[in-house]
Motif scaffolding. Structure first.
Motif, PDB file in Angstrom:
ATOM      1  N   CYS A  62     -91.423  58.512 -69.546  1.00 22.47           N
ATOM      2  CA  CYS A  62     -91.336  58.208 -70.973  1.00 22.47           C
ATOM      3  C   CYS A  62     -91.682  59.459 -71.768  1.00 22.47           C
ATOM      4  O   CYS A  62     -92.588  60.205 -71.400  1.00 22.47           O
ATOM      5  CB  CYS A  62     -92.307  57.092 -71.338  1.00 22.47           C
ATOM      6  SG  CYS A  62     -91.955  55.566 -70.444  1.00 22.47           S
ATOM      7  N   GLY A  63     -90.958  59.661 -72.860  1.00 29.20           N
ATOM      8  CA  GLY A  63     -91.197  60.830 -73.703  1.00 29.20           C
ATOM      9  C   GLY A  63     -92.397  60.639 -74.610  1.00 29.20           C
ATOM     10  O   GLY A  63     -92.777  59.509 -74.946  1.00 29.20           O
ATOM     11  N   ASP A  64     -92.993  61.734 -75.028  1.00 30.81           N
ATOM     12  CA  ASP A  64     -94.137  61.690 -75.946  1.00 30.81           C
ATOM     13  C   ASP A  64     -93.773  61.033 -77.273  1.00 30.81           C
ATOM     14  O   ASP A  64     -94.623  60.486 -77.953  1.00 30.81           O
ATOM     15  CB  ASP A  64     -94.667  63.100 -76.208  1.00 30.81           C
ATOM     16  CG  ASP A  64     -95.278  63.727 -74.969  1.00 30.81           C
ATOM     17  OD1 ASP A  64     -95.709  62.978 -74.068  1.00 30.81           O
ATOM     18  OD2 ASP A  64     -95.320  64.970 -74.910  1.00 30.81           O
ATOM     19  N   TRP A  65     -92.491  61.088 -77.651  1.00 33.45           N
ATOM     20  CA  TRP A  65     -92.030  60.547 -78.931  1.00 33.45           C
ATOM     21  C   TRP A  65     -91.753  59.044 -78.891  1.00 33.45           C
ATOM     22  O   TRP A  65     -91.534  58.432 -79.917  1.00 33.45           O
ATOM     23  CB  TRP A  65     -90.760  61.269 -79.368  1.00 33.45           C
ATOM     24  CG  TRP A  65     -89.653  61.052 -78.385  1.00 33.45           C
ATOM     25  CD1 TRP A  65     -88.720  60.043 -78.418  1.00 33.45           C
ATOM     26  CD2 TRP A  65     -89.375  61.778 -77.211  1.00 33.45           C
ATOM     27  NE1 TRP A  65     -87.876  60.105 -77.335  1.00 33.45           N
ATOM     28  CE2 TRP A  65     -88.271  61.184 -76.562  1.00 33.45           C
ATOM     29  CE3 TRP A  65     -89.945  62.896 -76.602  1.00 33.45           C
ATOM     30  CZ2 TRP A  65     -87.733  61.656 -75.372  1.00 33.45           C
ATOM     31  CZ3 TRP A  65     -89.394  63.356 -75.411  1.00 33.45           C
ATOM     32  CH2 TRP A  65     -88.321  62.742 -74.825  1.00 33.45           C
ATOM     33  N   GLU A  66     -91.785  58.432 -77.715  1.00 32.36           N
ATOM     34  CA  GLU A  66     -91.484  57.003 -77.595  1.00 32.36           C
ATOM     35  C   GLU A  66     -92.683  56.160 -77.996  1.00 32.36           C
ATOM     36  O   GLU A  66     -93.774  56.327 -77.468  1.00 32.36           O
ATOM     37  CB  GLU A  66     -91.074  56.658 -76.165  1.00 32.36           C
ATOM     38  CG  GLU A  66     -89.749  57.276 -75.760  1.00 32.36           C
ATOM     39  CD  GLU A  66     -89.349  56.869 -74.368  1.00 32.36           C
ATOM     40  OE1 GLU A  66     -88.841  55.727 -74.210  1.00 32.36           O
ATOM     41  OE2 GLU A  66     -89.546  57.669 -73.445  1.00 32.36           O
ATOM     42  N   ARG A  67     -92.467  55.237 -78.913  1.00 32.72           N
ATOM     43  CA  ARG A  67     -93.557  54.359 -79.351  1.00 32.72           C
ATOM     44  C   ARG A  67     -93.899  53.340 -78.284  1.00 32.72           C
ATOM     45  O   ARG A  67     -95.050  53.022 -78.055  1.00 32.72           O
ATOM     46  CB  ARG A  67     -93.175  53.645 -80.639  1.00 32.72           C
ATOM     47  CG  ARG A  67     -93.117  54.594 -81.807  1.00 32.72           C
ATOM     48  CD  ARG A  67     -92.768  53.862 -83.058  1.00 32.72           C
ATOM     49  NE  ARG A  67     -92.644  54.823 -84.139  1.00 32.72           N
ATOM     50  CZ  ARG A  67     -93.238  54.688 -85.291  1.00 32.72           C
ATOM     51  NH1 ARG A  67     -93.965  53.630 -85.550  1.00 32.72           N
ATOM     52  NH2 ARG A  67     -93.083  55.600 -86.219  1.00 32.72           N
ATOM     53  N   SER A  68     -92.898  52.787 -77.663  1.00 39.52           N
ATOM     54  CA  SER A  68     -93.138  51.870 -76.541  1.00 39.52           C
ATOM     55  C   SER A  68     -92.358  52.398 -75.348  1.00 39.52           C
ATOM     56  O   SER A  68     -91.299  52.992 -75.492  1.00 39.52           O
ATOM     57  CB  SER A  68     -92.688  50.446 -76.883  1.00 39.52           C
ATOM     58  OG  SER A  68     -91.294  50.398 -77.051  1.00 39.52           O
ATOM     59  N   CYS A  69     -92.899  52.189 -74.189  1.00 41.05           N
ATOM     60  CA  CYS A  69     -92.288  52.735 -72.976  1.00 41.05           C
ATOM     61  C   CYS A  69     -91.982  51.587 -72.021  1.00 41.05           C
ATOM     62  O   CYS A  69     -92.798  51.240 -71.178  1.00 41.05           O
ATOM     63  CB  CYS A  69     -93.227  53.745 -72.333  1.00 41.05           C
ATOM     64  SG  CYS A  69     -92.509  54.491 -70.862  1.00 41.05           S
ATOM     65  N   GLU A  70     -90.818  51.007 -72.200  1.00 39.08           N
ATOM     66  CA  GLU A  70     -90.427  49.911 -71.320  1.00 39.08           C
ATOM     67  C   GLU A  70     -89.937  50.465 -69.995  1.00 39.08           C
ATOM     68  O   GLU A  70     -89.221  51.453 -69.948  1.00 39.08           O
ATOM     69  CB  GLU A  70     -89.323  49.083 -71.962  1.00 39.08           C
ATOM     70  CG  GLU A  70     -89.761  48.342 -73.197  1.00 39.08           C
ATOM     71  CD  GLU A  70     -88.661  47.468 -73.753  1.00 39.08           C
ATOM     72  OE1 GLU A  70     -87.803  47.016 -72.980  1.00 39.08           O
ATOM     73  OE2 GLU A  70     -88.665  47.257 -74.974  1.00 39.08           O
ATOM     74  N   GLN A  71     -90.345  49.796 -68.938  1.00 35.93           N
ATOM     75  CA  GLN A  71     -89.903  50.190 -67.609  1.00 35.93           C
ATOM     76  C   GLN A  71     -88.573  49.490 -67.293  1.00 35.93           C
ATOM     77  O   GLN A  71     -88.209  48.520 -67.944  1.00 35.93           O
ATOM     78  CB  GLN A  71     -90.977  49.846 -66.586  1.00 35.93           C
ATOM     79  CG  GLN A  71     -92.273  50.624 -66.784  1.00 35.93           C
ATOM     80  CD  GLN A  71     -92.047  52.134 -66.753  1.00 35.93           C
ATOM     81  OE1 GLN A  71     -91.522  52.675 -65.800  1.00 35.93           O
ATOM     82  NE2 GLN A  71     -92.410  52.809 -67.831  1.00 35.93           N
ATOM     83  N   PRO A  72     -87.842  49.994 -66.311  1.00 29.23           N
ATOM     84  CA  PRO A  72     -86.545  49.407 -65.990  1.00 29.23           C
ATOM     85  C   PRO A  72     -86.660  47.929 -65.611  1.00 29.23           C
ATOM     86  O   PRO A  72     -87.656  47.494 -65.041  1.00 29.23           O
ATOM     87  CB  PRO A  72     -86.065  50.220 -64.783  1.00 29.23           C
ATOM     88  CG  PRO A  72     -86.849  51.478 -64.823  1.00 29.23           C
ATOM     89  CD  PRO A  72     -88.162  51.122 -65.457  1.00 29.23           C
ATOM     90  N   THR A  73     -85.610  47.200 -65.930  1.00 32.51           N
ATOM     91  CA  THR A  73     -85.556  45.788 -65.567  1.00 32.51           C
ATOM     92  C   THR A  73     -85.315  45.655 -64.069  1.00 32.51           C
ATOM     93  O   THR A  73     -84.497  46.370 -63.501  1.00 32.51           O
ATOM     94  CB  THR A  73     -84.407  45.090 -66.321  1.00 32.51           C
ATOM     95  OG1 THR A  73     -84.640  45.258 -67.718  1.00 32.51           O
ATOM     96  CG2 THR A  73     -84.331  43.617 -65.984  1.00 32.51           C
ATOM     97  N   HIS A  74     -86.045  44.753 -63.447  1.00 26.76           N
ATOM     98  CA  HIS A  74     -85.892  44.503 -62.016  1.00 26.76           C
ATOM     99  C   HIS A  74     -84.735  43.531 -61.823  1.00 26.76           C
ATOM    100  O   HIS A  74     -84.833  42.370 -62.160  1.00 26.76           O
ATOM    101  CB  HIS A  74     -87.189  43.935 -61.445  1.00 26.76           C
ATOM    102  CG  HIS A  74     -87.112  43.613 -59.991  1.00 26.76           C
ATOM    103  ND1 HIS A  74     -88.116  42.986 -59.330  1.00 26.76           N
ATOM    104  CD2 HIS A  74     -86.159  43.831 -59.059  1.00 26.76           C
ATOM    105  CE1 HIS A  74     -87.788  42.823 -58.060  1.00 26.76           C
ATOM    106  NE2 HIS A  74     -86.601  43.337 -57.885  1.00 26.76           N
ATOM    107  N   TRP A  75     -83.632  44.045 -61.284  1.00 28.76           N
ATOM    108  CA  TRP A  75     -82.464  43.222 -60.992  1.00 28.76           C
ATOM    109  C   TRP A  75     -82.476  42.892 -59.509  1.00 28.76           C
ATOM    110  O   TRP A  75     -82.263  43.757 -58.665  1.00 28.76           O
ATOM    111  CB  TRP A  75     -81.180  43.984 -61.334  1.00 28.76           C
ATOM    112  CG  TRP A  75     -81.022  44.236 -62.782  1.00 28.76           C
ATOM    113  CD1 TRP A  75     -81.501  45.292 -63.489  1.00 28.76           C
ATOM    114  CD2 TRP A  75     -80.371  43.385 -63.733  1.00 28.76           C
ATOM    115  NE1 TRP A  75     -81.177  45.174 -64.804  1.00 28.76           N
ATOM    116  CE2 TRP A  75     -80.473  44.008 -64.995  1.00 28.76           C
ATOM    117  CE3 TRP A  75     -79.703  42.169 -63.647  1.00 28.76           C
ATOM    118  CZ2 TRP A  75     -79.934  43.451 -66.146  1.00 28.76           C
ATOM    119  CZ3 TRP A  75     -79.175  41.622 -64.802  1.00 28.76           C
ATOM    120  CH2 TRP A  75     -79.296  42.262 -66.019  1.00 28.76           C
TER     121      TRP A  75
END
Length: 62
Positions: free
Chosen positions: A45-58
């Motif tokens: 996740c970048g420093d500029w990202e307010r929220s850092c969602e992880q990949p969806t588990h498919w």
């Protein structure tokens, strides 16, 4: 899958990027191999990202 990707698929831990087809394919390959989702579905996740969602588990269903 190419030999370099195959090596990434077999690693103990994988961290990819957010919108990468390459990362998606590694997630898919690791899921097929039965590796732990906790060590598979991760991303940087970048420093500029307010929220850092992880990949969806498919889940791969046979």
């Amino acid at each position: 899958m190419a030999s370099g990707a195959w090596g990434l698929s077999l690693g103990r831990f994988f961290i990819g990027t957010s919108v990468s087809t390459f990362s998606f394919r590694i997630h898919e390959e690791r899921e097929i191999l039965g590796l732990d989702p906790k060590t598979t579905y991760n991303r940087f996740c970048g420093d500029w990202e307010r929220s850092c969602e992880q990949p969806t588990h498919w889940k791969v269903v046979y």
